[in-house]
Design an enzyme around this catalytic site. Sequence first.
Site, short mmCIF file in Angstrom:
data_model
loop_
_atom_site.label_atom_id
_atom_site.label_comp_id
_atom_site.label_asym_id
_atom_site.label_seq_id
_atom_site.Cartn_x
_atom_site.Cartn_y
_atom_site.Cartn_z
N THR A 15 0.68 -1.24 0.14
CA THR A 15 -0.10 0.31 -0.04
C THR A 15 0.62 1.46 0.33
O THR A 15 0.86 2.03 -0.49
CB THR A 15 -0.92 0.13 1.41
N LYS A 107 7.84 1.90 11.89
CA LYS A 107 8.14 2.24 13.71
C LYS A 107 8.58 0.95 14.13
O LYS A 107 8.95 1.56 15.60
CB LYS A 107 6.53 2.44 13.90
N ILE A 138 1.72 13.74 8.97
CA ILE A 138 3.02 14.32 9.75
C ILE A 138 3.74 15.02 10.17
O ILE A 138 4.55 14.33 10.46
CB ILE A 138 1.62 14.78 11.11
N LYS A 207 5.12 4.64 18.86
CA LYS A 207 5.81 5.49 18.66
C LYS A 207 5.79 6.76 19.54
O LYS A 207 6.82 7.42 19.26
CB LYS A 207 4.11 5.74 17.89
N GLY A 304 -2.30 6.36 6.14
CA GLY A 304 -2.75 5.94 4.67
C GLY A 304 -2.01 6.24 3.36
O GLY A 304 -0.94 6.72 4.02
N1 HSE Z 1 -2.51 1.01 12.42
C1 HSE Z 1 -2.01 2.58 12.93
C2 HSE Z 1 -3.37 3.42 13.72
C3 HSE Z 1 -1.34 3.34 11.78
O1 HSE Z 1 -4.21 2.70 13.95
O2 HSE Z 1 -2.76 4.31 13.81
C4 HSE Z 1 -0.15 2.57 11.34
O3 HSE Z 1 0.70 3.01 12.44
#
Ligand code: HSE
Length: 429
Positions: A15, A107, A138, A207, A304
């Site tokens: 993707t 990540k 972002i 993250k 996305g």
């Molecule tokens: N699965 C993550 C989310 C996106 O729902 O924010 C990828 O880091």
Amino acid sequence: MDKETVKIGLLGSGTIGGGVIALLNRNGSEISEKIDVNLVLGKVADRDLSRLQALRLPEEIISTKAVDVLEDPEIDVVIELIGGIEPARSMIISALDNGKHVVTANKDLMAAYGEELLSLARDKNLNIYYEASVGGGIPLIRPLKQSLIADRICRLVGIVNGTTNYIFTRMAQDNLSLEEALSEAKKLGFAEADPSSDIEGRDAAYKLMILSRLAFGSSIDPGQVYVEGISAVTDQDIAYAREIGFTVKLLAIGEKMPEGLALRVHPALVPLEHPLASVLNEFNAIYIEGDAIGEVMFYGRGAGAMPTATAVLADVAEAARSIRYNCAGAVSEKSFQKASFVPIKDLNNRFYLRFLADDRPGVFAALANAFGDEQVSLDMVIQKRRVDSTAEIVLVTHDVREEAFHRAFKKVMSIPSIKPNPSMIRLLG
Ligand code: HSE
């Protein structure tokens, strides 16, 4: 040596990889113009030939072997979009060994092995760019590395998981249960087929590690982050939260305290007037407090294909510039310092509690004793609803040390009139 053309090699054509190719086709010449470097897609590798063929790229630039990208002497920058730990980690090491800069959206890998990989890159005067690893499109990594360098960051609070934010939004707006909201999120493609890392808070914790290293300059291991997922939060809690002026969010919080760093991921009641309260659906936001800048918030789409592709190509542009102007080390992180960590039991928090109790004399007296004994002061008490002939009690505490709260909580739950399965959610202070 200056270079007019920079060749990109891409590992993984899923993707995000598809998004990168589409964005390069759409805006590639504009990007090249802006950075004064000609960006060329040199090779794309994916184990899945049909995926590669669907991209309709020239035959001579596709391959089912990563080594064709990693060992191609003409490739200057390798984009790793395979995800997971292995073989992505070995491939990044091989790209560095072959003298290539690396751009990654990975990540999990940057959280677990980022320090090792960045140090390896630094030793080779190369760079690993990872803007896309947190918050999709972002800008976060670059602001933390560059724009906020003059500030001392004391706290960051993030909504960094779109799946859980979408779930809480639907629970709040449409009175859905967590299961119903999750199934909607899956249908709309906001949640993965296996959303356990999102629901259990691990995705947000990775993250938080990546952001906190940069914000606080500290070395961080996964074991140093307290993680609590969202599965215990019910639609009743969200409705009560709204009634008392709050919304519920999964927060990733990093704080620099005099005693050390405190890192945690858990659901929290956020005051409706806080900027993070208006971050809805699959959107992400990171609210940063610095001693000079005050508060600053970054907001946008945290996942996305196209939003993430903008972050990937911005990193490619930065790598290309560093090659063009021969300044690879200019924006690399220096090594992260060892830090002390403050365990969650030593933090002060406010707590929301909801439980059922027999509606008879003495219940509140026993509650008052349990909280009073541990010096837990109550800010709010609500009892207005009955569920199956029991009273539903909602309490909010003042600020209290976690350890003391949990001792009181244990005493409360041992009162015979109090029913099991309470809800407990912290408040954002
Ligand atoms: N699965 C993550 C989310 C996106 O729902 O924010 C990828 O880091």
